[in-house]
Design an enzyme around this catalytic site. Structure first.
Site, PDB file in Angstrom:
ATOM      1  N   LYS A  54       0.843  -1.204   0.000  1.00  0.00           N
ATOM      2  CA  LYS A  54       0.000   0.000   0.000  1.00  0.00           C
ATOM      3  C   LYS A  54       0.873   1.247   0.000  1.00  0.00           C
ATOM      4  CE  LYS A  54      -3.799  -2.381   2.293  1.00  0.00           C
ATOM      5  NZ  LYS A  54      -4.465  -2.735   3.551  1.00  0.00           N
ATOM      6  N   GLN A  98      -4.341  -1.520   9.960  1.00  0.00           N
ATOM      7  CA  GLN A  98      -4.235  -2.814   9.273  1.00  0.00           C
ATOM      8  C   GLN A  98      -4.826  -3.936  10.134  1.00  0.00           C
ATOM      9  OE1 GLN A  98      -3.138  -3.369   6.062  1.00  0.00           O
ATOM     10  NE2 GLN A  98      -3.828  -5.463   6.392  1.00  0.00           N
ATOM     11  N   ASP A 121     -10.998   3.304   4.559  1.00  0.00           N
ATOM     12  CA  ASP A 121     -11.427   1.909   4.379  1.00  0.00           C
ATOM     13  C   ASP A 121     -12.949   1.793   4.364  1.00  0.00           C
ATOM     14  OD1 ASP A 121      -9.336   0.123   3.930  1.00  0.00           O
ATOM     15  OD2 ASP A 121      -8.723   0.128   6.041  1.00  0.00           O
TER      16      ASP A 121
END
Ligand code: NAP
Length: 289
Positions: A54, A98, A121
């Protein structure tokens, strides 16, 4: 005739070029690059690779990325304090925690603590609520990646029957919300299946578009697929040295009209949509100043 193989990497590259242009435009106007902060707890090798990929993708597209690496023994309170600090930091536009988190951490309060305007997200209840009302602030990354694949592969979604196997908060459920909404790459009739679904194959065989998001390697067999269907394989399970999807690719390719491979299907799209959301978050931040 064997199925067309939909190259997710190629679509992702095209989209990333557009995102890089948008990021450069924001940078020129605001004086800072769109900035993603990633929080990683512990030393799980798979999570470390995801975060590294990422961050690399951010750099390539001209976004700034910061990694906050914390020990595996970090407490709930310590992690909450880090999230609060990032929420208050005006130079940070997007925050990514994460997953999975270590056992001692309850993930929901952490994800709920991320400022909704920085929730790239799309896990925060406010953003999930907006999505379900058909007025999304952010689109969740993997479902959005699937929708972009359908658009770029020229698949006609409106009016079609989409069967999604998997109802997780991460993939199946938000994808269903997106595809059932009114709109050009939506307006589908969606059936969501899960582990308690009766006669799964009977349902999947009626789908014009079949999305597998189960985490069960090669579960979807050729006889579960309608001839001429479009098959999107979200699954990624490590089996020995290989990453294996949820679809029996070799046999299903003989039946489907189009299919995404694993790897190089949905995977590259997920990161791409995270970049897109970070640029969108930077713009939202600019607009709220
Ligand atoms: P998850 O939270 O474990 O959910 C799996 C879903 O599949 C659940 O709804 C489960 O049903 C359903 N399921 C499992 N076995 C089934 C069966 N035999 N028949 C019917 N339904 C079944 O997983 P997830 O987070 O959604 O991820 C799914 C897969 O996608 C994983 O392989 C993951 O690694 C992959 N993934 C890939 C990307 C990417 O970027 N490529 C991104 C995210 C996830 P119940 O709800 O009844 O348990």
């Amino acid at each position: 005739m064997p199925a067309t193989i939909i190259d997710g990497r190629q679509i992702a590259e095209k989209l990333r070029a557009d995102i890089a242009r948008d990021a450069a435009e924001f940078h020129a106007a605001a004086g800072i690059a769109p900035h993603l902060a990633a929080v990683l707890l512990g030393d799980d090798p798979a999570s470390a690779v995801y975060v590294k990929n990422k961050r690399l993708a951010c750099e390539k597209a001209g976004l700034k990325s910061t990694l906050i690496q914390l020990p595996a023994a970090t407490t709930q309170g310590e992690l909450l304090a880090v999230v609060e600090r990032l929420n208050a930091d005006v130079s940070v536009h997007g925050i990514l925690v994460q997953l999975p988190l270590p056992k001692q951490i309850h993930p929901q309060p952490i994800l709920d603590a991320v400022a909704p305007l920085k929730d790239v997200d799309c896990f925060h209840p406010e953003n999930v609520g907006l999505l379900s009302q058909g007025r999304p602030r952010f689109l969740p990354c993997t479902p959005s990646g699937v929708q972009q694949i359908l658009i770029h592969a020229g698949v006609k979604v409106p009016g079609s029957h989409v069967a999604i196997v998997g109802r997780s908060d991460l993939v199946g459920r938000p994808l269903a919300l997106m595809l059932m909404q009114k709109g050009p790459a939506a307006d589908a009739t969606v059936t969501v299946c899960h582990s308690r679904t009766r006669d799964l194959a009977q349902i999947t065989r009626t789908a014009d578009i079949l999305v597998a998001a189960m985490g069960q390697p090669e579960f979807i067999k050729a006889e579960m697929v309608k001839p001429g269907a479009v098959v999107i394989d979200v699954g990624t399970t490590r089996v020995g040295e290989r990453i294996v999807g949820d679809v029996d690719f070799a046999r299903v390719s003989e039946v489907a009209a189009a299919i995404t491979p694993v790897p190089r299907g949905v995977g590259p799209m997920t990161i791409t949509m995270l970049l897109a959301n970070t640029v969108a978050a930077a713009r939202l931040h600019g607009a709220s100043q």
